[in-house]
Design an enzyme around this catalytic site. Structure first.
Site, PDB file in Angstrom:
ATOM      1  N   GLU A 171      19.131  13.313 -20.801  1.00 48.37           N
ATOM      2  CA  GLU A 171      17.813  13.156 -21.297  1.00 48.37           C
ATOM      3  C   GLU A 171      17.062  12.755 -20.041  1.00 48.37           C
ATOM      4  OE1 GLU A 171      16.536  13.309 -24.059  1.00 48.37           O
ATOM      5  OE2 GLU A 171      18.159  12.952 -25.789  1.00 48.37           O
ATOM      6  N   HIS A 174      17.378   9.868 -34.736  1.00 41.60           N
ATOM      7  CA  HIS A 174      18.002   9.879 -33.460  1.00 41.60           C
ATOM      8  C   HIS A 174      18.505   8.475 -32.700  1.00 41.60           C
ATOM      9  CE1 HIS A 174      18.287  12.044 -29.225  1.00 41.60           C
ATOM     10  NE2 HIS A 174      19.253  10.952 -29.320  1.00 41.60           N
ATOM     11  N   HIS A 205      21.290   4.325 -29.872  1.00 43.53           N
ATOM     12  CA  HIS A 205      21.277   4.904 -31.069  1.00 43.53           C
ATOM     13  C   HIS A 205      21.531   3.385 -32.015  1.00 43.53           C
ATOM     14  CE1 HIS A 205      22.959   8.733 -29.394  1.00 43.53           C
ATOM     15  NE2 HIS A 205      21.564   8.777 -29.178  1.00 43.53           N
ATOM     16  N   HIS A 251      17.646   4.439 -23.488  1.00 47.80           N
ATOM     17  CA  HIS A 251      17.863   5.353 -24.754  1.00 47.80           C
ATOM     18  C   HIS A 251      19.051   4.702 -25.346  1.00 47.80           C
ATOM     19  CE1 HIS A 251      18.217   8.241 -27.905  1.00 47.80           C
ATOM     20  NE2 HIS A 251      18.978   8.846 -27.273  1.00 47.80           N
TER      21      HIS A 251
HETATM   22  O1  2HA Z   1      23.028  11.160 -23.703  1.00 49.72           O
HETATM   23  O2  2HA Z   1      22.171  10.241 -26.463  1.00 49.72           O
HETATM   24  O3  2HA Z   1      20.236  11.956 -26.665  1.00 49.72           O
HETATM   25  C1  2HA Z   1      23.408  11.389 -25.151  1.00 49.72           C
HETATM   26  C2  2HA Z   1      22.092  11.166 -26.046  1.00 49.72           C
HETATM   27  C3  2HA Z   1      21.270  12.073 -25.900  1.00 49.72           C
HETATM   28 ZN    ZN Z   2      20.502  10.204 -28.063  1.00 53.17          ZN
END
Ligand code: 2HA
Ligand code: ZN
Length: 269
Positions: free
Chosen positions: A118, A214, A143, A141
């Site tokens: 990313e 995502h 999840h 970032h």
């Molecule tokens: O790095 O989460 O969006 C792995 C991820 C990509």
């Molecule tokens: Zn991701």
């Protein structure tokens, strides 16, 4: 030998990333190689660091980012696990510098660990933050399970529906994530389109942005604060989910109660 040796300010930045990486894993938000973190560490760079040779050739970023001239970043490595980074941050991430053409980077230390997939999103956002004169240095970032689950409901993707719902679950969420949760519709992970849409959402005045189905992307003055905003939003999402699984829809705080929070904490929205 590590570039962190005798550089306490840089070591603190990297150790803070390792601390957050451990939290992401413990929370179940970082399956396999999921998520990424970058921190602008340019303030920690000294002359000896600037004189160091690169350990890779210049590598194209994919975009030209003029405000990143002379900037340095710590980046999580692509395909690396957060749980490994938590213990060995310099074997699962690297220090890079942007080359003078602002279109490439080179890895300087400690090992040739290729940065996160990313990277276009992260570096484009850092470029935007610098252009705006923002003091923010970190982007995360990840999840988060409950927030990603909520992004599967089209009703929650309308502007500020989720922001207001999450704020209303517990007073602290509005106080500590005062700009709410921006929404970016589903786009291919790692794409330049996703990077552009993320910047647009941050420019709309959000510190945390949902990438539909995502994950979330957050920016903050440092990596711990970027993490904390995701954490408080997720706390609210869990309260909502718990109420639902007890068989009722939570009332939420009233508009008047939320306005009172804004007034007392001098919040922007
Ligand atoms: O790095 O989460 O969006 C792995 C991820 C990509
Ligand atoms: Zn991701």
């Amino acid at each position: 030998m590590s570039i962190l040796d005798n550089r306490p300010a840089l070591a603190k930045q990297v150790n803070d990333v390792a601390e957050v990486a451990g939290y992401l894993w413990q929370k179940g938000w970082a399956e396999r190689n999921g998520g990424n973190i970058t921190v602008n560490v340019t303030d920690c760079v000294d002359d000896a660091m600037r004189a160091l040779p690169a350990i890779t050739e210049p590598i194209a970023i994919g975009v030209t980012l003029p405000h990143l001239k002379g900037c340095w970043f710590y980046c999580k490595g692509t395909n690396r696990r957060m749980r490994d980074l938590a213990r060995w941050p310099m074997q699962n991430g690297s220090i890079i510098r942007i080359t003078d053409d602002c279109a490439h980077y080179e890895i300087v230390a400690d090992e040739p660990v290729m940065p996160t997939s990313e990277l276009p999103s992260h570096l484009s956002v850092h470029n935007y933050l610098i252009a705006k004169g923002s003091p923010y240095k970190a982007s995360v970032h990840t999840h988060p399970i409950e927030l990603v689950a909520m992004s599967h409901n089209p009703e929650f993707l309308k502007k500020d529906v989720l922001t207001n719902l999450l704020w209303s679950m517990i007073p602290e969420t509005k106080a500590f994530c005062p700009r709410g949760l921006g929404i970016v519709p589903y786009m291919l992970p790692s794409s330049v389109e996703l990077a552009d849409a993320t910047i647009k959402a941050i420019d709309d005045d959000y510190d945390v942005v949902m990438w539909e189905k995502h994950g979330v992307f957050s920016v903050g003055p440092d990596v711990l604060e970027a993490f904390d905003m995701i954490d408080v939003l997720t706390k609210s999402a869990i309260i909502y989910q718990d109420a639902k699984s007890m068989g009722f829809t939570p009332d939420g705080m009233s508009a008047a109660q939320m306005k009172e929070i804004s007034d007392v904490f001098h919040l922007p929205k």
